[in-house]
Write a protein that holds these residues in place. Sequence first.
Motif, PDB file in Angstrom:
ATOM      1  N   HIS A   1     -19.225 -25.171   5.556  1.00 38.38           N
ATOM      2  CA  HIS A   1     -18.440 -25.926   6.538  1.00 38.38           C
ATOM      3  C   HIS A   1     -19.375 -26.322   7.656  1.00 38.38           C
ATOM      4  O   HIS A   1     -20.487 -25.833   7.725  1.00 38.38           O
TER       5      HIS A   1
ATOM      6  N   LYS B   1      -8.288 -37.145   8.466  1.00 41.43           N
ATOM      7  CA  LYS B   1      -9.402 -36.215   8.413  1.00 41.43           C
ATOM      8  C   LYS B   1      -9.893 -35.956   6.991  1.00 41.43           C
ATOM      9  O   LYS B   1     -11.011 -35.488   6.776  1.00 41.43           O
TER      10      LYS B   1
ATOM     11  N   ASN C   1     -13.544 -34.364  13.307  1.00 44.21           N
ATOM     12  CA  ASN C   1     -14.612 -34.770  12.391  1.00 44.21           C
ATOM     13  C   ASN C   1     -14.003 -34.924  11.001  1.00 44.21           C
ATOM     14  O   ASN C   1     -12.883 -34.480  10.759  1.00 44.21           O
TER      15      ASN C   1
ATOM     16  N   SER D   1     -10.446 -30.156  14.863  1.00 40.96           N
ATOM     17  CA  SER D   1     -11.625 -30.859  15.371  1.00 40.96           C
ATOM     18  C   SER D   1     -11.649 -32.260  14.760  1.00 40.96           C
ATOM     19  O   SER D   1     -11.251 -32.457  13.611  1.00 40.96           O
TER      20      SER D   1
ATOM     21  N   SER E   1     -18.534 -30.704  13.974  1.00 47.47           N
ATOM     22  CA  SER E   1     -17.502 -31.098  14.946  1.00 47.47           C
ATOM     23  C   SER E   1     -18.091 -31.993  16.029  1.00 47.47           C
ATOM     24  O   SER E   1     -19.252 -31.855  16.396  1.00 47.47           O
TER      25      SER E   1
HETATM   26 MG    MG Z   1     -12.891 -28.039  12.369  1.00 46.85          MG
END
Ligand code: MG
Length: 327
Positions: A220, A48, A137, A135, A143
């Motif tokens: 974010h 990630k 992503n 998540s 996401s």
């Molecule tokens: Mg997340």
Amino acid sequence: MKLDPSAVSEAVRRLAEGEVIGLPTETVYGLAADATNPRAVARIFEIKGRPSHHPLILHIASAGELAQWVRAVPPRAERLISQFWPGPLTLLLDKSERVPSEVTGGLSTVAVRVPAHPMALSVLRELGRPVAAPSANRFGSVSPTEAAHVLSDLGSRVAMVLDGGSAEVGLESTIVDLSRGEPRLVRPGGVSRQELEMALAEPVLSGDGSERAPGTLPSHYAPRAPLRLVGRGNLTEHLSELLSQMGASGGEKVGVVCFGQAPQLKDVRLLLRVLPPDLAMAARLLYSSLRALDAEGASVILSEVPPEDGIGLAMVDRLTRAAAPRS
Ligand code: MG
Ligand code: TXA
């Protein structure tokens, strides 16, 4: 949705072997690993691109399993669980010794939920252990709400993506901190503050920022294109001003996200996503709309601010973070 037993079995086999997979849930797709295998959990952070001290959510198969993973199940938790599990509600509780510190980023609390997705539940039951999953992503971006989003973000880096269709909620779970007495809303999500307060028969305080939650960083959940928020009713005016500044040439395009009603303006440079006025339906489409506008080449995205009731609060939260200055 059809449940493909062979795909589920393969997912279970991969997880048991310490691999990381894309797992559908009702909120967003998760990047899942066997939570009891610290090496597998470490892989999540590598894949990630997320700082490794960030804590992950523990996904369990049923409420009955909770007691093993937390120090105690307080009455408030019982109340919320009976009403909202399986579902888009994550509880922060003091962790038991069984939770590896890799999952909680060294914190003494653990975030836990039971996802309401038939495939996720089958995987958890067959595996017989919880999975840790953020998540699916890349860190900081939008996401994924479809298997194709996971493939495009992380495809070559995960063992497999289990395709469970479009996520039904479309935004991450609500996180409530129950580890410090009075309940606090750490992240708004699929279960609304009003629903929590009804179930608990007491006010739910706002998070005070002391929780270590990257989703609560100012910037974010962002698409590639810069995002600007526009108050309801001001969209047409903002757009015509922006379009007049842009000039006709250059092939620049403006992405637009609005709720219920299209702007009173037609222009070939506009890429429109008119989301349904029903906020739950709009939430379902929000992330895929932002992704689509990126893919269609929007150089900037203007989004109307949705009303804050129900799941609208979570949408406003995510859009505000997506629009925040990026470091
Ligand atoms: Mg997340
Ligand atoms: O809907 C969801 O919650 C999805 C699906 C896959 O379940 N998961 C998700 O995970 O959104 P993630 O990692 O993207 O966001 C989880 C949030 C993070 O902001 C993390 O910091 C916070 O939960 N969190 C996890 N454990 C925590 C803890 N012990 N204390 C405070 N925050 C915690």
